[in-house]
Enzyme design. Structure first.
Site, PDB file in Angstrom:
ATOM      1  N   LYS A 176       0.827  -1.217   0.000  1.00 52.19           N
ATOM      2  CA  LYS A 176       0.000   0.000   0.000  1.00 52.19           C
ATOM      3  C   LYS A 176       0.863   1.270   0.000  1.00 52.19           C
ATOM      4  CE  LYS A 176      -2.087  -1.075   3.877  1.00 52.19           C
ATOM      5  NZ  LYS A 176      -1.391  -2.357   4.174  1.00 52.19           N
TER       6      LYS A 176
ATOM      7  N   ARG B  12      -9.879   0.960   8.943  1.00 49.31           N
ATOM      8  CA  ARG B  12      -9.455  -0.415   9.195  1.00 49.31           C
ATOM      9  C   ARG B  12     -10.512  -1.214   9.929  1.00 49.31           C
ATOM     10  NH1 ARG B  12      -3.590   0.542   8.924  1.00 49.31           N
ATOM     11  NH2 ARG B  12      -2.454  -1.414   9.168  1.00 49.31           N
TER      12      ARG B  12
ATOM     13  N   ARG C  83      11.310  -5.685   5.205  1.00 54.81           N
ATOM     14  CA  ARG C  83      11.089  -4.245   4.963  1.00 54.81           C
ATOM     15  C   ARG C  83      12.083  -3.398   5.762  1.00 54.81           C
ATOM     16  NH1 ARG C  83       5.155  -1.756   5.459  1.00 54.81           N
ATOM     17  NH2 ARG C  83       5.195  -2.692   7.538  1.00 54.81           N
TER      18      ARG C  83
ATOM     19  N   ARG D 106      11.181  -1.432  11.242  1.00 54.64           N
ATOM     20  CA  ARG D 106      10.080  -1.059  12.141  1.00 54.64           C
ATOM     21  C   ARG D 106       9.956  -2.080  13.273  1.00 54.64           C
ATOM     22  NH1 ARG D 106       4.861   0.317   8.471  1.00 54.64           N
ATOM     23  NH2 ARG D 106       3.902  -0.863  10.172  1.00 54.64           N
TER      24      ARG D 106
ATOM     25  N   ARG E 183      -0.682  -9.099  13.366  1.00 55.90           N
ATOM     26  CA  ARG E 183      -1.260  -8.075  12.492  1.00 55.90           C
ATOM     27  C   ARG E 183      -2.070  -8.703  11.368  1.00 55.90           C
ATOM     28  NH1 ARG E 183       4.044  -5.295  10.993  1.00 55.90           N
ATOM     29  NH2 ARG E 183       2.816  -4.019   9.581  1.00 55.90           N
TER      30      ARG E 183
END
Ligand code: ADP
Ligand code: ADP
Ligand code: ZN
Length: 214
Positions: free
Chosen positions: A13, A88, A125, A158, A169
């Site tokens: 995203k 969300r 990531r 992160r 998640r």
């Protein structure tokens, strides 16, 4: 142009949002980015937010809706925006309908990627400390290891991109966010995009969809 980009954590995203917003000349509004910025401040709110983010739980709807409502009232939103990571939950979507009024959203881009690929994307990531640009150790590496191509600052991982938090998640996404697709389905503005292609091919597919509605 008022758009929303949806998909599970790691679907791409943020990566696509950066390209879409520069292509369309609209604002990128990411609740995740806004929350992460606040956690760097040592305020009461910052501390509370950090505990939700680090455990992979959603920030409560009341808090999230207040933050987004304030953001959408700013005059720079008039030229259009792309929401990333909000709404969300169904109550957040209902609140957004109230904020936007009868004109509502023009387009929802829904990116799908299977969960094994998501885990790999999230654990690999890396993000720039300074400008926020996103990289991936294998799929989108910087030119020099650990250094941002854009601004030369350091890349970091992160705190919620660990194996443990990621599985939390993904579960939160299935239980609380995926039902939004039913909520929006009857409006006829959801376009499904196959996220398991190269970053560039995903963007080409999204551009086709955008050209189809303007
Ligand atoms: P999201 O905002 O949906 O959580 P990101 O845009 O941050 O996802 O992407 C998650 C990770 O996957 C990043 O490391 C990014 O570089 C990488 N990535 C994004 N799109 C692709 C793609 N199409 N193929 C491979 N890796 C991708
Ligand atoms: P990703 O795209 O990888 O899922 P985000 O940056 O969008 O990550 O979100 C990171 C975290 O911020 C979420 O796990 C959640 O704790 C919080 N968050 C972001 N957006 C929302 C939202 N709309 N409602 C509640 N919590 C949110
Ligand atoms: Zn940078």
């Amino acid at each position: 142009m008022r758009m929303l980009i949806m998909g599970p954590p790691g679907a791409g995203k943020g990566t696509q949002a950066a390209q879409i917003t520069s292509f369309c000349g609209i604002l990128h509004i990411s609740t995740g980015d806004m929350f992460r910025a606040e956690t760097k401040e040592s305020t009461e709110l910052g501390k509370k937010l950090k505990s939700y983010l680090d455990s992979g739980q959603l920030v409560p709807d009341e808090v999230t809706v207040k933050v987004i409502e304030k953001r959408l009232q700013k005059p720079d939103c008039e030229k259009g925006f792309l929401l990333d990571g909000f709404p969300r939950t169904v109550p957040q979507a209902e609140a957004l309908d109230g904020i936007l009024g009868k004109d509502g959203l023009d387009l929802i881009i829904n990116i799908s990627v299977d969960s094994a690929a998501l885990l790999e994307r999230l654990t690999g990531r890396r993000v720039c400390k300074q400008c926020g640009k996103t990289y991936h150790l294998l799929y989108q590496p910087p030119q020099d290891e650990g250094v941002c191509d854009n601004c030369g600052d350091e890349l970091y991982q992160r705190s919620d991109d660990t194996r443990e938090t990621v599985s939390n998640r993904l579960e939160v996404y299935q239980n609380q966010t995926a039902p939004l697709l039913d909520y929006y389905a009857q409006r006829g503005i959801v376009r499904d995009i196959n996220g398991e292609q190269s970053i560039d091919d995903v963007f080409q597919e999204i551009k086709k969809v955008i050209r189809g509605i303007v």
